[in-house]
Design an enzyme around this catalytic site. Structure first.
Site, mmCIF file in Angstrom:
data_model
loop_
_atom_site.group_PDB
_atom_site.id
_atom_site.type_symbol
_atom_site.label_atom_id
_atom_site.label_comp_id
_atom_site.label_asym_id
_atom_site.label_seq_id
_atom_site.Cartn_x
_atom_site.Cartn_y
_atom_site.Cartn_z
ATOM 1 C CG HIS A 14 46.565 50.460 29.849
ATOM 2 N ND1 HIS A 14 45.412 51.085 29.422
ATOM 3 C CD2 HIS A 14 46.593 49.250 29.231
ATOM 4 C CE1 HIS A 14 44.774 50.294 28.573
ATOM 5 N NE2 HIS A 14 45.459 49.175 28.442
ATOM 6 C CD GLU A 89 45.841 43.021 25.986
ATOM 7 O OE1 GLU A 89 46.209 41.865 26.283
ATOM 8 O OE2 GLU A 89 45.012 43.672 26.641
#
Length: 214
Positions: A14, A89
């Site tokens: 990202h 994550e």
């Protein structure tokens, strides 16, 4: 018996967030991208992916990955888009929202660093937990590729996820497997039907790195 299956996987991190700039552990906190700071990286990623067709797109369901996908995805609409919690994550548990200076005297934190992530974070995950999540996702990737004809796949995810994929497929060291925001890797994978395992024959940077030769 099913035959072996070739898939090109482009996996990208990202764009930048305020917590990235502050060097805070984000983990699974739902932090948005930071604008306008994120724009240069996102524009470079968009340019790198321009004109590419993907049969499927997978993205972590956290906001920063969804925003990155909306900004940088190629113009052609893929057959399938999946929001995938298994691409989140690493869960940093009690370390989320903190920076190194707040943690450096904590013996548990020092032990976790020294273990290169193999120890379980208090209230969070270990690298082994993350790998188990990714094993499940890679199994789904193979099933969908075989059943639905996905041969070129884009995944928008997080730094820790890409680190583990690089350790698995590129056999690089933990500390060398990092990618910066809005960059990633292109992996040429083969799923071996007999063994039920993925193998990587080639990898390269995304966006592609400029050649040092004139």
């Amino acid at each position: 018996m099913a035959s072996d299956l070739d898939v090109e996987l482009v996996v990208v991190r990202h764009g930048i967030t305020s917590w990235n700039l502050e060097r805070r552990y984000q983990g699974q906190r739902d932090i948005e991208l930071l604008f306008p700071d994120a724009e240069p990286g996102l524009n470079a990623l968009k340019e790198a992916l321009k004109g590419e067709h993907f049969d499927a797109i997978y993205a972590s369901d956290l906001t920063r990955c969804r925003q990155t996908l909306e900004w940088a995805k190629p113009g052609a609409t893929p057959a399938s888009v999946y929001l995938e919690p298994r691409l989140r994550e690493l869960d940093f548990g009690e370390y989320e929202g903190k920076v190194y200076d707040e943690l450096k005297e904590d013996p548990g934190y020092r032990a976790w660093i020294d273990s290169v992530g193999e120890l379980k974070i208090p209230g969070g995950e270990s690298a082994g937990d993350l790998r188990a999540r990714l094993d499940g996702w890679l199994s789904t990737l193979a099933d969908n590729a075989r059943a639905l004809g996905h041969r070129r796949v884009l995944a928008v995810t997080h730094g820790g996820v890409i680190r583990e994929l690089r350790r698995r497929f590129e056999t690089v060291d933990f500390w060398e497997a990092t990618v910066t925001q809005a960059t990633g890797r292109r992996l040429n994978l083969t799923h071996r039907a007999r063994e039920g395992e993925w193998q990587c024959s080639f990898s390269s940077a995304v966006p592609a790195q400029a050649s040092a030769t004139p």
